[in-house]
Design a protein around this motif. Sequence first.
Motif, mmCIF file in Angstrom:
data_model
loop_
_atom_site.group_PDB
_atom_site.id
_atom_site.type_symbol
_atom_site.label_atom_id
_atom_site.label_comp_id
_atom_site.label_asym_id
_atom_site.label_seq_id
_atom_site.Cartn_x
_atom_site.Cartn_y
_atom_site.Cartn_z
ATOM 1 N N PRO A 14 -17.799 45.339 48.825
ATOM 2 C CA PRO A 14 -17.933 45.319 47.344
ATOM 3 C C PRO A 14 -17.018 44.593 46.479
ATOM 4 C CG PRO A 14 -18.776 47.552 48.223
ATOM 5 C CD PRO A 14 -17.914 46.814 49.181
ATOM 6 N N ALA A 15 -15.804 44.510 47.068
ATOM 7 C CA ALA A 15 -14.419 44.156 46.451
ATOM 8 C C ALA A 15 -14.608 42.606 46.668
ATOM 9 C CB ALA A 15 -13.321 44.822 46.749
ATOM 10 N N ILE A 16 -15.522 42.085 47.199
ATOM 11 C CA ILE A 16 -15.410 40.377 47.277
ATOM 12 C C ILE A 16 -15.562 39.616 46.216
ATOM 13 C CG2 ILE A 16 -16.940 38.697 48.583
ATOM 14 C CD1 ILE A 16 -17.268 40.331 51.020
ATOM 15 N N PRO A 17 -16.447 40.059 45.000
ATOM 16 C CA PRO A 17 -16.259 39.224 43.825
ATOM 17 C C PRO A 17 -14.764 39.077 43.206
ATOM 18 C CG PRO A 17 -17.996 40.918 43.815
ATOM 19 C CD PRO A 17 -17.279 41.046 44.948
ATOM 20 N N VAL A 18 -14.256 40.181 43.201
ATOM 21 C CA VAL A 18 -12.584 39.802 42.719
ATOM 22 C C VAL A 18 -11.931 38.849 43.760
ATOM 23 C CG1 VAL A 18 -10.679 40.931 42.257
ATOM 24 C CG2 VAL A 18 -12.788 42.110 41.521
ATOM 25 N N ILE A 19 -12.146 38.978 45.081
ATOM 26 C CA ILE A 19 -11.293 38.320 46.090
ATOM 27 C C ILE A 19 -11.605 36.816 45.839
ATOM 28 C CG2 ILE A 19 -10.766 38.105 48.254
ATOM 29 C CD1 ILE A 19 -10.988 41.107 48.779
ATOM 30 N N TYR A 20 -13.009 36.597 45.800
ATOM 31 C CA TYR A 20 -13.424 35.231 46.037
ATOM 32 C C TYR A 20 -13.654 34.691 44.720
ATOM 33 C CZ TYR A 20 -16.337 31.672 47.978
ATOM 34 O OH TYR A 20 -17.013 30.486 48.214
ATOM 35 N N GLY A 74 -19.303 30.837 32.833
ATOM 36 C CA GLY A 74 -19.636 31.780 31.834
ATOM 37 C C GLY A 74 -20.066 33.169 32.586
ATOM 38 N N ASP A 75 -21.330 33.629 32.066
ATOM 39 C CA ASP A 75 -21.948 34.961 32.664
ATOM 40 C C ASP A 75 -22.024 35.024 34.120
ATOM 41 O OD1 ASP A 75 -21.637 36.095 30.093
ATOM 42 O OD2 ASP A 75 -23.459 35.986 29.649
ATOM 43 N N GLY A 76 -22.028 33.646 34.595
ATOM 44 C CA GLY A 76 -22.352 33.221 36.200
ATOM 45 C C GLY A 76 -21.136 34.074 36.877
ATOM 46 N N ILE A 77 -20.139 34.138 36.338
ATOM 47 C CA ILE A 77 -18.862 34.748 37.184
ATOM 48 C C ILE A 77 -18.838 36.323 36.923
ATOM 49 C CG2 ILE A 77 -16.301 34.930 37.048
ATOM 50 C CD1 ILE A 77 -16.460 32.277 35.233
ATOM 51 N N PRO A 78 -18.716 36.763 38.166
ATOM 52 C CA PRO A 78 -18.738 38.301 38.215
ATOM 53 C C PRO A 78 -17.803 39.040 37.187
ATOM 54 C CG PRO A 78 -18.671 37.575 40.498
ATOM 55 C CD PRO A 78 -18.416 36.210 39.590
ATOM 56 N N TYR A 79 -18.219 40.217 36.666
ATOM 57 C CA TYR A 79 -17.610 40.593 35.449
ATOM 58 C C TYR A 79 -16.369 41.081 35.886
ATOM 59 C CZ TYR A 79 -17.512 43.165 31.076
ATOM 60 O OH TYR A 79 -16.942 43.879 29.981
ATOM 61 N N THR A 80 -16.268 41.814 37.198
ATOM 62 C CA THR A 80 -14.784 42.254 37.736
ATOM 63 C C THR A 80 -13.741 41.278 37.947
ATOM 64 O OG1 THR A 80 -15.884 42.245 39.681
ATOM 65 C CG2 THR A 80 -15.750 44.334 38.534
ATOM 66 N N ALA A 81 -14.471 39.717 38.276
ATOM 67 C CA ALA A 81 -13.487 38.895 38.446
ATOM 68 C C ALA A 81 -12.805 38.258 37.057
ATOM 69 C CB ALA A 81 -14.169 37.809 39.204
ATOM 70 N N ARG A 82 -13.614 38.508 36.032
ATOM 71 C CA ARG A 82 -13.241 37.944 34.600
ATOM 72 C C ARG A 82 -12.021 38.909 34.013
ATOM 73 N NH1 ARG A 82 -18.795 37.905 31.460
ATOM 74 N NH2 ARG A 82 -19.812 38.434 33.202
ATOM 75 N N ILE A 83 -12.276 40.202 34.346
ATOM 76 C CA ILE A 83 -11.343 41.067 33.940
ATOM 77 C C ILE A 83 -10.070 40.995 34.905
ATOM 78 C CG2 ILE A 83 -10.652 43.616 34.218
ATOM 79 C CD1 ILE A 83 -13.650 44.380 33.721
ATOM 80 N N PHE A 84 -10.406 40.693 36.187
ATOM 81 C CA PHE A 84 -9.228 40.322 36.850
ATOM 82 C C PHE A 84 -8.280 39.304 36.547
ATOM 83 C CE2 PHE A 84 -6.764 38.219 40.375
ATOM 84 C CZ PHE A 84 -6.020 39.297 40.683
ATOM 85 N N MET A 85 -8.991 38.251 36.402
ATOM 86 C CA MET A 85 -8.235 36.906 35.659
ATOM 87 C C MET A 85 -7.354 37.192 34.506
ATOM 88 S SD MET A 85 -9.817 33.201 34.462
ATOM 89 C CE MET A 85 -9.681 32.519 36.270
ATOM 90 N N ILE A 86 -7.871 37.979 33.587
ATOM 91 C CA ILE A 86 -7.174 38.461 32.408
ATOM 92 C C ILE A 86 -5.838 38.850 32.794
ATOM 93 C CG2 ILE A 86 -6.931 39.546 30.155
ATOM 94 C CD1 ILE A 86 -9.876 39.072 29.921
ATOM 95 N N ALA A 87 -5.866 40.000 33.662
ATOM 96 C CA ALA A 87 -4.944 40.713 34.045
ATOM 97 C C ALA A 87 -3.718 40.215 35.020
ATOM 98 C CB ALA A 87 -5.302 42.163 34.966
ATOM 99 N N ASP A 88 -4.380 39.114 35.770
ATOM 100 C CA ASP A 88 -3.556 38.456 36.730
ATOM 101 C C ASP A 88 -2.778 37.386 35.963
ATOM 102 O OD1 ASP A 88 -2.519 37.465 39.138
ATOM 103 O OD2 ASP A 88 -3.858 35.936 38.993
ATOM 104 N N ILE A 89 -3.100 36.868 34.985
ATOM 105 C CA ILE A 89 -2.399 35.702 34.165
ATOM 106 C C ILE A 89 -1.386 36.500 33.336
ATOM 107 C CG2 ILE A 89 -2.614 33.996 32.314
ATOM 108 C CD1 ILE A 89 -5.237 32.961 33.780
#
Length: 564
Positions: free
Chosen positions: A468-474, A491-506
């Motif tokens: 279940p963690a693959i959306p963030v990893i991929y 846009g919304d096609g990107i998994p929500y958790t991946a969008r959160i992670f991008m903000i935190a990572d940058i």
Amino acid sequence: MIKKEEQGRTDSLIYWQQYIFVSLMSTIVTLGLGVLITGINQFIKEDMLFAGLGLLGFYIFFLIMSFARFIQFKLRNKLIAWGFYSLSIILLIFTGPSGAGLLYLCTAFVLLLLHTDKDNSRQIIIINALVFLLLSLLFVLGKNPSLRFREYEQYWWLIVINSITVSIFIVQMINLIMKGLNRRYKKAERSNARLIRTQKENMKQIHMLDSLRQSGMVVMDSRLAFEERLQSALQSIRDELHCSALNISMVQGESENAICIASFPEYLNCERTRIPEIDGPYLLHDFEHISEIPVKTEIMKGIRPGELYFSSHFYTPDATGYLELLLNGNPDESELNFLQMSLFELSAAITNDQLIQDIKRSRDILEGSYDEILHAWARILELRDIETRGHSGRVVSICLNIAEKVNLPLEDQIQLKRGAFLHDIGKLGIPDSILKKEGPLTENEWTLMRRHPEIGRDSVKNIPFLRPAIPVIYYHHERWDGQGYPEGLKGDGIPYTARIFMIADIYDALISDRPYRKAMSQSDITDYMCSERGTFFDPELIDIFLNDVNNLTSPRIFDDNPIQ
């Protein structure tokens, strides 16, 4: 003519009384009208106006008795019988041998005696004998020519003897018939009583089985709290057996003391106690026997005269249970069976709860092991110089902070945390010559570098708890404007958790020192991230993040070991 509640059964005397009543009244109302007109006409011809008016009065009386539903049926019956008897005597006196007095008299005897019982039948014989004694005196002493019964002459005494004899005979016959009917009625009544008793017992058992079914559904429903399920089981026992007090205790392991886990009333749930020894499947004592027991439970102390104390063991794999009740009476077989089935339900419910608790403990241990594995992998990435020191821990903290602000479900937070720890796991498959190259990468090197999300996905896809963690990893390098990689989602096609992670990572990259630059100031970071709103970042998420960015300097954000 007869009220519905007064209608008798075909196997009882009252049925025949009602049947004769209806038949006689129907005859009087219909055929009696012709007799009335003829009789009145004859009495007028013979200058006996008083007798004619009396006959009319009797007819009106019978009509009233036929339809007077406000008068109780038994009283109407008696009034009709005695009225008919009186009419037959009058007809006998004033019509003599040429009238129907004797015929009516015989009918009146039958009607009158049908409405008697063994207590007043002798009274009717005596009354009849007295009436004929008075008639005999009138027969001897009377001189009025209107007394037509004197025309019987010497046959009168035969009529008197026959009347009294017939009345006695009919009384005996009626008593015999009534005795037979009563015997049959009592036999049927006893049979009906047995049927009713059996029906009540069956209904009681059906009700208890239904109560067990409903209680069992609640007791075995793991969605409810364990205490709530136990209280439901106690409520079922209380409703069916009308107990004044109940208690369920458990003895763990080799302990001698029982711990109360559910009770009614609740004040019983107050202390540890030793449970009594039971010689057999259950213990049943009255008030006097309980007073002889030296060490008493709380329920034993509350027993009152007239109540019974019931207790029984039940067993689970890890403990011994003990059920106590105060009953208002001696339990019957169905109630004991109900208690036994209730104990089975309690045992199953407690066993299931123990298994669930064991599973939860095992799951917690396993979850802890998973997190330790993730920490180990994150340290491996740092040791390989793939990540700066503490990067994964800080990113996890920032991710969880954002997740709380947007009310991300707990399960999704867990998967976000795991994905954040392992977001760059795919870089283990990239050569060090590319990862540690000091200068800019060539086009071919960038092509290979951009494969690390795919390598990371393939590395964990066969691990069930990490899948279940693959959306963030991929997808953690996808951009809101669709210019990211590896899929170019937008846009919304990107998994929500991946969008959160991008903000935190940058954000963590911008606040950290890198070999090629120093950490940026907070104002510069805010300006930069605002400028990338709608390009790199989800506009709604970046607004929430930047509005709260001043709070992100809390120790948690930079904690290398975020809350598990």
